[in-house]
Design a protein around this motif. Structure first.
Motif, mmCIF file in Angstrom:
data_model
loop_
_atom_site.group_PDB
_atom_site.id
_atom_site.type_symbol
_atom_site.label_atom_id
_atom_site.label_comp_id
_atom_site.label_asym_id
_atom_site.label_seq_id
_atom_site.Cartn_x
_atom_site.Cartn_y
_atom_site.Cartn_z
ATOM 1 N N THR A 59 0.859 -1.177 0.000
ATOM 2 C CA THR A 59 0.000 0.000 0.000
ATOM 3 C C THR A 59 0.905 1.240 0.000
ATOM 4 O O THR A 59 2.065 1.139 -0.405
ATOM 5 C CB THR A 59 -1.016 -0.073 1.171
ATOM 6 N N THR A 60 0.406 2.397 0.425
ATOM 7 C CA THR A 60 1.234 3.611 0.268
ATOM 8 C C THR A 60 1.278 4.440 1.554
ATOM 9 O O THR A 60 0.468 4.257 2.453
ATOM 10 C CB THR A 60 0.680 4.530 -0.844
ATOM 11 N N GLU A 61 2.194 5.382 1.530
ATOM 12 C CA GLU A 61 2.390 6.270 2.688
ATOM 13 C C GLU A 61 1.327 7.349 2.785
ATOM 14 O O GLU A 61 1.357 8.124 3.721
ATOM 15 C CB GLU A 61 3.759 6.971 2.593
ATOM 16 N N PHE A 62 0.420 7.457 1.786
ATOM 17 C CA PHE A 62 -0.591 8.510 1.967
ATOM 18 C C PHE A 62 -2.014 7.964 2.098
ATOM 19 O O PHE A 62 -2.987 8.658 1.833
ATOM 20 C CB PHE A 62 -0.482 9.662 0.967
ATOM 21 N N GLU A 63 -2.091 6.730 2.594
ATOM 22 C CA GLU A 63 -3.431 6.141 2.773
ATOM 23 C C GLU A 63 -4.131 6.681 4.016
ATOM 24 O O GLU A 63 -3.495 7.037 5.005
ATOM 25 C CB GLU A 63 -3.311 4.624 2.935
ATOM 26 N N HIS A 64 -5.435 6.642 3.965
ATOM 27 C CA HIS A 64 -6.280 6.749 5.156
ATOM 28 C C HIS A 64 -6.129 5.403 5.876
ATOM 29 O O HIS A 64 -5.973 4.361 5.231
ATOM 30 C CB HIS A 64 -7.722 6.958 4.705
ATOM 31 N N TYR A 65 -6.205 5.413 7.205
ATOM 32 C CA TYR A 65 -6.005 4.158 7.938
ATOM 33 C C TYR A 65 -7.078 3.100 7.652
ATOM 34 O O TYR A 65 -6.883 1.920 7.949
ATOM 35 C CB TYR A 65 -5.830 4.421 9.437
ATOM 36 N N ALA A 66 -8.195 3.521 7.050
ATOM 37 C CA ALA A 66 -9.200 2.532 6.624
ATOM 38 C C ALA A 66 -8.601 1.556 5.615
ATOM 39 O O ALA A 66 -9.083 0.426 5.464
ATOM 40 C CB ALA A 66 -10.406 3.233 6.002
ATOM 41 N N VAL A 126 -4.528 0.809 -2.957
ATOM 42 C CA VAL A 126 -4.121 2.223 -2.941
ATOM 43 C C VAL A 126 -5.326 3.138 -2.996
ATOM 44 O O VAL A 126 -6.381 2.789 -3.518
ATOM 45 C CB VAL A 126 -3.196 2.580 -4.140
ATOM 46 N N THR A 127 -5.122 4.324 -2.461
ATOM 47 C CA THR A 127 -6.178 5.319 -2.555
ATOM 48 C C THR A 127 -6.143 5.957 -3.940
ATOM 49 O O THR A 127 -5.069 6.110 -4.526
ATOM 50 C CB THR A 127 -6.014 6.388 -1.459
ATOM 51 N N ALA A 128 -7.323 6.340 -4.441
ATOM 52 C CA ALA A 128 -7.362 7.026 -5.736
ATOM 53 C C ALA A 128 -6.789 8.433 -5.597
ATOM 54 O O ALA A 128 -6.242 8.991 -6.543
ATOM 55 C CB ALA A 128 -8.793 7.077 -6.264
ATOM 56 N N ALA A 129 -6.933 9.009 -4.384
ATOM 57 C CA ALA A 129 -6.334 10.326 -4.118
ATOM 58 C C ALA A 129 -6.159 10.473 -2.616
ATOM 59 O O ALA A 129 -7.007 10.019 -1.843
ATOM 60 C CB ALA A 129 -7.213 11.441 -4.648
ATOM 61 N N SER A 130 -5.086 11.152 -2.215
ATOM 62 C CA SER A 130 -4.859 11.353 -0.784
ATOM 63 C C SER A 130 -5.910 12.301 -0.214
ATOM 64 O O SER A 130 -6.160 13.369 -0.792
ATOM 65 C CB SER A 130 -3.463 11.938 -0.559
ATOM 66 N N ASN A 131 -6.496 11.918 0.922
ATOM 67 C CA ASN A 131 -7.535 12.758 1.525
ATOM 68 C C ASN A 131 -6.948 13.964 2.254
ATOM 69 O O ASN A 131 -7.683 14.774 2.782
ATOM 70 C CB ASN A 131 -8.426 11.943 2.480
ATOM 71 N N VAL A 132 -5.611 14.094 2.252
ATOM 72 C CA VAL A 132 -4.979 15.248 2.890
ATOM 73 C C VAL A 132 -4.235 16.095 1.847
ATOM 74 O O VAL A 132 -4.467 17.299 1.744
ATOM 75 C CB VAL A 132 -4.003 14.783 3.994
ATOM 76 N N LEU A 133 -3.376 15.437 1.067
ATOM 77 C CA LEU A 133 -2.551 16.185 0.114
ATOM 78 C C LEU A 133 -3.293 16.481 -1.188
ATOM 79 O O LEU A 133 -2.923 17.382 -1.925
ATOM 80 C CB LEU A 133 -1.287 15.388 -0.224
#
Ligand SMILES: Cc1ncc(COP(=O)(O)O)c(C=O)c1O
Length: 439
Positions: free
Chosen positions: A118-125, A172-179
């Motif tokens: 997975t990636t470093e910009f995931e939501h913990y879900a 992976v997330t489609a987009a970071s929810n923060v960045l």
């Protein structure tokens, strides 16, 4: 820009776009936490609550109607995602719950030697369910693809280097929810297929910002939540039919063995299906204003998919303008000796707007994040927040909190201008926020 006065019309469809529950003008920039609800979805949800409150499976009218509502809602979501059929759409209490459910089902197939990437910009879900598999010794490791810290994009070489023949899931997330950074999903999907791993997409943050096509992505699973898409709580999981049929999620013995029901725990809430269909109608209404001549050119049954793509593509384009104005403005807020006062985490390059959603994480020099967020509210009536958003990205940047603003298609350039002036004033004044917003 949206054509003509479409934006004004769109705002009338959201009862709380301009004013809050007290009738006060307010700028809603907290969409990443949950968007405002489109009137159509709320109305449909209430009607179904009252008219079809009965459970499905009986012969009387309320029950039959409830079943129809569920079927239509699933179909609407299948069209939104370009999924093969409505039976590939599973619902659950939240995206977090659906991902846990999925991890447990896949876990039954594993031998303990596999890994998840997975990636470093995931939501913990999209992290904890896989860590849970590791703690139960169903997999050996969860590996995190790093970020290019300067622009908040994924380090694709690192991601590739983590994948091996034991990789069973790439999630992976489609987009970071923060960045706000988007993931290059097509590329990652191909990497997953090369090692025959499940490709799972967390589309919770991105869903409101552009078209998603599960067939084109060739993803195995994709999840999103209604409350991030102008609807109510309750979430949706797409899964390839074969996988949904073959995997064995935890279920009670009498529950159906057929898809999608075998994946759904407990009794369905029919009103979330009515609400999501209301959202789909809203998007189709947008496409009718953007490009009205295509329905004749597409066979009955396929035009809605086309409409949704048209609507979400026009939203994507409009949101790029919002992003451009925000980034341009944030870069321009300067202090003493012309030093930047605002640090934006993530992509700031105006020529790369297609790689991000209009979600921005930032900090103001020498001012605590919660002070800035509170000041935005009390001085400008701007709803934003400062926290960690359950995102791993904060750890990457060694931060406890960040201020986040996240925009969607009902936000305006005037709101962006007001935000920028307010932030500028906050930076100049450097005063603690008052606790209350003046009436
Ligand atoms: C990217 C992302 N994934 C997952 C979630 C969790 O969604 P839910 O609240 O539906 O579990 C969120 C919520 O903010 C999110 O932004």
């Amino acid at each position: 820009m949206f054509k003509g006065n479409l934006l004004e019309k769109i705002r009338t469809k959201f009862p709380r776009a301009a004013i809050d529950l007290n009738g006060q003008p307010r700028i809603f920039f907290d969409n990443g936490t949950g968007t405002l609800v489109v009137g159509k979805a709320a109305k449909a949800e209430t009607e179904v609550r009252i008219d079809c409150s009965a459970n499905i499976g009986a012969g009387f009218d309320e029950s039959v109607k409830a079943e129809e509502v569920i079927h239509k809602g699933r179909k609407a979501v299948a069209d939104l995602l370009n999924a093969a059929s409505s039976e590939t759409i599973v619902t659950g209490e939240s995206a977090t719950a659906l991902l846990f459910n999925l991890s447990y089902a896949i876990g039954k197939e594993l031998t303990g030697t596999e890994n998840v990437v997975t990636t470093e910009f995931e939501h913990y879900a999209n992290i904890s369910p896989w860590i849970e598999l590791m703690e139960r010794r169903k997999i050996q490791k969860v590996k995190f693809a790093s970020l290019n810290k300067d622009d908040g994009t994924l380090n694709m070489d690192h991601l590739q280097s983590l994948i091996d023949s034991n990789t069973k899931i790439i999630s992976v997330t489609a987009a970071s929810n923060v960045l706000g950074t988007k993931s290059p999903l097509e590329k990652i999907g191909k990497m997953a297929k090369e090692v025959d791993a499940y490709f799972v997409v967390d589309a919770v943050h991105h869903i409101a910002h552009g078209p998603i096509d599960v067939k084109a992505l060739n993803c195995d699973f994709l999840v999103f939540s209604g409350y991030k898409l102008f609807s109510s709580h309750g979430s949706f999981l797409y899964g390839k039919k074969d996988h949904l049929e073959t995997l064995n999620p935890y279920k009670v013995a009498p529950a159906s063995d057929h898809i999608p029901w075998k994946w759904e725990r407990g009794t369905r809430n029919q009103s979330i299906f009515a609400a999501i269909e209301g959202v789909i109608d809203h998007l189709v209404w947008i496409s009718d204003h953007v490009q009205s001549d295509y329905k004749e050119r597409y066979p009955e049954g396929s035009w809605r998919r086309r409409s949704l793509k048209v609507a979400l593509s026009s939203i994507e384009k409009y949101e790029e303008e919002l992003s451009k104005a925000i980034l341009h403005g944030l870069n321009g807020i300067k202090g003493l000796k012309d030093m930047p006062m605002v640090k934006v985490y993530g992509l700031t390059d105006l020529s790369r707007l297609k790689e991000r959603d209009p979600t921005f994480a930032f900090k103001v020099n020498n001012m605590p994040d919660h002070e800035v967020a509170m000041n935005l509210w009390t001085r400008g009536g701007i709803a934003a927040r400062a926290e960690d958003y359950y995102s791993r990205a904060l750890k990457t940047y060694n931060q406890q909190t960040m201020i986040r603003i996240s925009l969607v298609h009902y936000n305006t350039l005037e709101e962006v201008a007001k935000f920028l002036t307010t932030l500028h004033e906050i930076c100049q004044a450097r005063t603690p926020a008052s606790k209350k917003r003046p009436k």
